[in-house]
Scaffold this motif. Structure first.
Motif, short mmCIF file in Angstrom:
data_model
loop_
_atom_site.label_atom_id
_atom_site.label_comp_id
_atom_site.label_asym_id
_atom_site.label_seq_id
_atom_site.Cartn_x
_atom_site.Cartn_y
_atom_site.Cartn_z
N ASP A 296 62.32 -65.70 84.35
CA ASP A 296 62.85 -66.33 85.56
C ASP A 296 62.77 -65.49 86.83
O ASP A 296 63.15 -65.97 87.90
CB ASP A 296 64.29 -66.79 85.30
N ASP A 299 57.96 -66.79 90.25
CA ASP A 299 57.94 -68.02 91.01
C ASP A 299 57.25 -69.08 90.14
O ASP A 299 56.03 -69.04 89.96
CB ASP A 299 57.16 -67.76 92.30
N TRP A 306 57.02 -62.96 92.33
CA TRP A 306 58.48 -62.90 92.31
C TRP A 306 58.99 -64.19 92.93
O TRP A 306 58.39 -64.70 93.89
CB TRP A 306 59.01 -61.75 93.16
N ASN A 307 60.07 -64.70 92.43
CA ASN A 307 60.73 -65.82 93.10
C ASN A 307 61.46 -65.24 94.30
O ASN A 307 62.43 -64.49 94.17
CB ASN A 307 61.71 -66.48 92.13
N GLU A 308 60.97 -65.62 95.49
CA GLU A 308 61.46 -64.93 96.69
C GLU A 308 62.90 -65.27 97.04
O GLU A 308 63.58 -64.51 97.71
CB GLU A 308 60.54 -65.23 97.88
N LYS A 309 63.31 -66.45 96.57
CA LYS A 309 64.71 -66.81 96.85
C LYS A 309 65.65 -65.99 95.99
O LYS A 309 66.66 -65.46 96.45
CB LYS A 309 64.91 -68.29 96.48
N ARG A 310 65.30 -65.90 94.73
CA ARG A 310 66.22 -65.24 93.80
C ARG A 310 66.06 -63.72 93.81
O ARG A 310 66.97 -63.00 93.47
CB ARG A 310 66.04 -65.83 92.40
#
Ligand code: GLC
Length: 819
Positions: A296, A299, A306-310
Motif C-alpha cells: 500500500d 500508487d 509512492w502514493n503521494e497522498k499517503r
C-alpha cells in the motif's frame, strides 16, 4: 509421480561408446532398449563432488547463467575397466571420489577412499518429452532431509515430492513457493559415512520419490532438459554442506541491522501510521531494526512508485526512521501494471522486456494492480533495467528490498470484498514463454524455466544494490527461489496462519531449508493470516526472536500484531525475547560469517551436531542455534512444561544454570515467560548487553558466556556491520579456546586478534557459569583481586564474572579449581 514400469533401478540404457576429454569429463554414448540414443557426461570436482548429466542430447549447463560459479572439473583420467565399463578417479586435499561406470545396464557407482560405495545411480531412462529418470539407491535406515522449503516433518522418507514454485494459500501440502531439490541423507548413529547429499539441478519442475514407491530407491525425475545431478560426499552433514554450497553459492554476510528484528504488516499504509509504529517501538523500548512497507505504499500497486497522498515525503520519513535506528524495507512484486500512462510499463513494453505468450502477444498476469506484465529476468538487459528502476527507492533511503509474488504468482480472477481481494487461484501460465537463460534469444515454455524466475529477479535486485551502493552489504528478502537463492536473498516461508500447528511446523521447515543451503530464513512471527492470540504470539516471538531471519508480519484483515497488541504481559515477553536476540548478536554474527565461509547453517537440526546419537535424528521441535545453544521452544497451547531431548554431554539451562547430563529426556518448566534454552558444555558464546538497534552502542560490548565441563573452541568475530570491507580483511577474528581439566585449572585463551580491523581496547566480561566460588582467578598469570574493579572478578549465584580490558593482544584466563 508415475512409477516407471518394472524395476526402477533397471536401466533401459547401456553404454555403447565413450571418450574422455582433456578437462576430465567422460562423455558417454548410450542406447536404450528401443534403440534410441542418449548422451551422458560424468566428471569430478576437486572436492570429490561428482556430476552426472544425461539426456537424449546432453543438456546444456546453466549454472553460470544463474550467476553461479562455473563447474570446475579435475583432470581425473578415465580408464577402461577389466571386462567392461570405465573408471574415473580423483584424490586431492579437498576430497576424493572413484566413479565406476558400468556398461550394461548403465550404472554409475561412486566409491570413497576405502572403496566403500557412497552412491549408486541406476535406471537411467530418457522420456520422449525430453525429461529423464534416474534411480538413486537409498541406504537401510537412511533418513532423508533437506528438500528446501516443504511442509510437514523433518524426515521426508516415504514421500513423493513435486518441486514447482507456486503460491500456496495457507500452507497446503505439496510444492511451495521455493524449490530446492536437494537431499541430505543421514544414517543416524553411523559415524563412518553417515551423511551424503545430492542435488537434482534444474531450471524447471522436478519430482523426487523419496523411497515412497520402493523403500530402497529414491527416484529422480525431470520433465524437460535431461537430468543433471551432483553427488556430495560426507561423511558429516557439514562436509556435505561445504561441497553443496561451494557449488550453488553461500549467503554473503548480511548487514548487521538485517539480523535484528523486523516489524511488518500488510500494510503500514500511511506515513503517519509508519511514524506511529516507529514511535511506539522506541517508546516501549522494543529492539527492532527495520520496518517493512507492504504493497500500500505504492500508487495503485504500481511498482517503484509512492502514493503521494499517503507518503508525501518518503525521503523525509525514511530519514526520520533512520535517525531512530529503523531501516525501511519496501516490497517489490515483479508484476508491472499494464497501464500506458505508467512509464515503467511503457518502457518495458516498448523495449520488449516482458514475457509473451506463445502467440507473440504480451502475457498478462492478474495480480494486485490488475493486469500486469512480467519482466523476463532471464535476459541480462532486463535484469539491468529492472535493477536500475530501484534507484529512486534507494535515493529516498530504502535500505532493503522485499521480493514477493515472484513464483510468479497471480490469479484467475479477483473479486474485491471491501479491501480484501477474494482470489480465485490457479492462474494459467501455460501459454507463457520466456528466454532460456543459456540462450537469451531463444524462447522456451516458461514452465521449463519456471523455478528460477524468482531467483533471477533477486539476482537483478541484489546486483543493482551492490553496484549502486558500492561497498554496502545489500538486504534482499524473497518468497520464491531455487538452489543458490541464498547468494542473493534471505528467504521467508510465505503465508502461514496464526495457528499453533504453523508455529510448530516452522521448525522442521526452517531446519530443512537451512540444510538446503539457506541459512538466512524465517517464518512470519505470529502467523500471517487469522487472528493471533496473546499466548500464541508470546510463544511465537520467543522462538521467532531466534529465527535466523526474524520478522513479525500479518495480513490486512488479521488482528494487529505489534508486540504491544496483546497487553503488557505479552509485550514484556516480546521485549525480553528480542533483547535476547540483541544479546546474542555477536554470536549470530559469527554464525553468519561461518555460513559464508563453510556453508554451515545458523539453525541446525540436532543430528547435525550429534550424528552419533540416534535419538536426536528425528527431533523436530528443538534445534541447535549454532554449535552451542539448544533451543526447546514451547509450541503447544496451554503448555507450561515440555519434554526436552537432551543430546549427549553436559548442559546448563540458560536462565538458572541448572545442570543436566545427556543423553536423556527431561521435563522442564516453561511458564509463559520462559523459553527453554540450554548451553552446551564447552560453549563459548560471544554476547553483549542488549541494544534497541544495530546502530546503538551497548553498555557492555563484550560479554563472553562460558559453559565449563568440556573443551571448546570458537571465534569472536567483529566487523563494521555495514560494509563489504571484511572481504578485504577488515574483520577482527579472535580465536577462543577453552580447556577444562577436572581437578586442575579451567583455562580460557583469547588469542591475539587477527585481521586488518583496528579495534580499540575494550571492556570485557567473561562469565563462567555453573561454578563454585573459585580459590583463585588468574589473568595473564596475574592473581586477580575479588571485587568489581577491572581487572578483577566477582562470584555471584554460581557464576564467576571476570572483568578486564581486552587489548586485542591475547589473554589467558585461568580459574582454580576448574568448576
Ligand atoms: C503475499 C505475501 C504477503 C504480503 C501480501 C501482500 O501474500 O506473501 O507477505 O503481505 O502478499 O503484499
Amino acid at each position: 509421480m508415475e512409477t516407471p514400469a518394472g524395476d526402477p533401478q533397471a536401466s533401459a540404457c547401456r553404454l555403447v561408446g565413450w571418450k574422455a576429454d582433456d578437462g576430465g569429463r567422460v562423455q558417454l554414448e548410450l542406447s536404450d532398449d528401443a534403440g534410441s540414443g542418449a548422451r551422458a557426461e560424468v566428471s569430478i570436482a576437486n572436492d570429490g563432488t561428482v556430476r552426472l548429466r544425461a539426456g537424449r542430447s546432453l543438456p546444456l549447463p546453466f549454472e553460470t547463467h544463474l550467476g553461479r560459479e562455473p563447474w570446475k572439473t579435475t583432470p581425473a583420467v578415465a580408464r577402461a575397466r577389466d571386462g567392461s565399463g570405465i573408471e574415473l578417479a580423483w584424490e586431492g586435499p579437498l576430497g576424493c571420489a572413484t566413479v565406476e561406470i558400468e556398461a550394461a545396464p548403465f550404472a554409475v557407482r561412486i566409491l570413497d577412499r576405502g572403496g566403500r560405495e557412497q552412491a549408486s545411480l541406476t535406471g537411467l531412462r530418457c522420456t520422449p518429452d525430453g525429461g529423464a529418470r534416474l534411480a538413486w539407491a537409498a541406504r537401510p535406515g537412511e533418513r532423508l532431509f533437506g528438500f528446501g522449503e516443504r511442509n510437514g516433518g523433518l524426515d521426508k522418507r516415504g514421500e513423493k515430492l513435486l518441486f514447482r514454485n507456486r503460491d500456496v494459500h495457507l500452507r497446503v501440502g505439496g510444492s511451495r513457493y521455493l524449490s530446492i531439490p536437494f537431499v541430505l541423507g543421514v544414517v543416524p548413529g553411523d559415524a563412518a559415512g553417515a551423511a551424503r547429499g545430492l542435488l537434482l539441478d534444474a531450471l524447471g519442475p522436478v519430482e523426487i520419490d523419496a523411497a515412497a514407491t520402493r523403500p530402497d530407491t529414491i527416484l529422480l525425475e525431470t520433465r524437460s532438459d535431461g537430468i543433471d545431478v551432483a553427488f556430495f560426499p560426507g561423511p558429516t552433514p557439514a562436509d556435505v554442506a561445504r561441497r553443496f554450497t561451494a557449488r550453488v553459492g553461500r549467503t554473503p554476510l548480511p548487514p548487521l541491522w538485517a539480523l535484528g528484528h523486523h516489524q511488518s504488516r500488510w500494510s503500514y499504509g500511511t506515513a503517519s501510521q509508519v511514524r506511529k509504529i516507529a514511535g511506539e517501538l522506541r517508546r516501549r523500548r522494543i529492539p527492532t531494526d527495520a520496518i517493512h512497507l507492504d504493497i500500500d505504499y505504492m500508487d495503485g500497486f504500481r511498482v517503484f512508485t509512492w502514493n503521494e497522498k499517503r507518503f508525501p515525503d518518503p525521503k523525509g520519513l525514511l530519514a526520520e526512521l533512520e535517525a531512530q535506528g529503523l531501516r525501511t524495507v519496501t516490497i517489490i512484486d515483479p508484476g508491472v501494471k499494464r497501464d500506458e500512462s505508467f512509464p515503467v510499463y511503457r518502457e518495458g513494453h516498448q523495449r520488449g522486456f516482458f514475457c509473451q505468450k506463445d502467440d507473440g502477444e504480451e502475457f498478462a498476469l492478474r495480480v494486485w494492480p490488475g493486469d500486469a506484465a512480467l519482466p523476463d529476468f532471464n535476459r541480462e538487459d532486463v535484469r539491468t533495467w529492472w535493477g536500475e528502476l530501484h534507484r529512486p527507492l534507494i535515493e529516498a533511503g530504502v535500505a532493503g528490498v522485499w521480493n514477493d509474488m515472484n513464483e510468479p504468482a497471480g490469479w484467475r480472477n479477483d473479486l474485491r470484498v471491501g479491501k480484501l481481494p477474494l482470489i480465485l487461484r490457479g492462474q494459467d501460465t501455460g501459454e507463457l514463454v520466456q528466454s532460456d537463460p543459456r540462450e537469451p534469444d531463444r524462447d522456451v515454455p516458461h514452465e521449463t524455466v519456471r523455478n528460477v524466475y524468482g531467483l533471477q529477479e533477486c539476482r537483478a535486485t541484489r546486483e543493482f544494490l551492490e553496484s549502486a551502493r558500492p561497498g554496502v552489504r545489500p538486504f534482499v528478502l524473497t518468497r520464491s527461489g531455487a538452489p543458490g537463492i541464498q547468494r542473493h536473498a534471505a528467504v521467508w516461508t510465505g503465508d502461514n496462519a496464526s495457528r499453533w500447528s504453523h508455529l510448530r511446523e516452522s521448525i522442521p521447515m526452517l531446519l530443512n531449508l537451512s540444510v538446503s543451503g539457506v541459512p538466512f530464513c524465517g517464518a512470519d512471527i505470529g502467523g500471517f493470516s487469522g487472528s493471533c492470540t496473546p499466548e500464541l504470539y508470546a510463544r511465537w516471538i520467543q522462538l521467532g526472536a531466534l529465527y535466523p531471519f526474524s520478522r513479525t508480519h500479518s495480513m490486512v484483515t488479521s488482528r494487529r500484531q505489534e508486540p504491544w497488541s496483546f497487553g503488557p504481559r505479552v509485550e514484556a515477553i516480546a521485549r525480553r525475547a528480542l533483547e535476547l536476540r540483541m544479546r546474542l548478536m555477536p554470536y549470530l554474527y559469527g554464525l553468519f560469517r561461518e555460513a559464508e565461509d563453510t556453508g554451515a547453517p545458523v539453525w541446525r537440526p540436532l543430528y547435525w551436531e550429534f550424528p552419533d546419537a540416534p535419538d536426536c535424528a528425528g527431533v523436530e521441535d528443538q534445534l541447535m542455534l549454532g554449535p552451542s545453544l539448544l533451543v526447546a521452544p514451547v509450541v503447544h497451547r496451554g503448555a507450561r512444561q515440555r519434554e526436552v531431548v537432551l543430546p549427549p554431554g553436559r548442559w546448563l539451562a540458560w536462565d538458572d544454570d541448572a545442570e543436566y547430563v545427556g543423553p536423556r529426556k527431561l521435563r522442564v518448566d516453561a511458564p509463559l515467560e520462559r523459553l527453554p534454552l540450554f548451553l552446551r558444555a564447552g560453549a563459548l558464546v560471544p554476547s553483549r548487553s542488549p541494544v534497541l538497534h544495530a546502530g546503538e552502542q551497548p553498555a557492555e560490548p563484550c560479554i563472553l558466556e562460558v559453559a565449563p565441563g568440556a573443551d571448546g573452541a570458537a571465534d569472536w568475530i567483529d566487523g563494521d556491520g555495514e560494509t563489504t570491507a571484511y572481504r578485504e580483511g577488515a574483520l577482527a577474528r579472535a580465536p577462543l579456546r577453552l580447556r577444562h581439566r577436572a581437578g586442575g585449572r579451567l583455562r580460557l585463551e583469547l588469542a591475539r586478534r587477527e585481521g586488518d580491523l583496528a579495534l580499540p581496547r575494550r571492556p570485557m566480561r567473561v562469565v563462567v557459569r555453573g561454578c563454585e566460588a573459585p580459590d583463585a582467578v588468574f589473568l595473564d598469570g596475574r592473581n586477580l583481586a575479588k571485587g568489581g574493579r577491572s581487572p578483577g572478578f566477582t562470584f555471584d549465584q554460581g557464576r564467576v564474572h571476570v572483568i578486564f580490558e581486552d587489548t586485542g593482544q591475547g589473554h589467558v584466563l585461568e580459574l582454580e579449581p576448574a568448576p
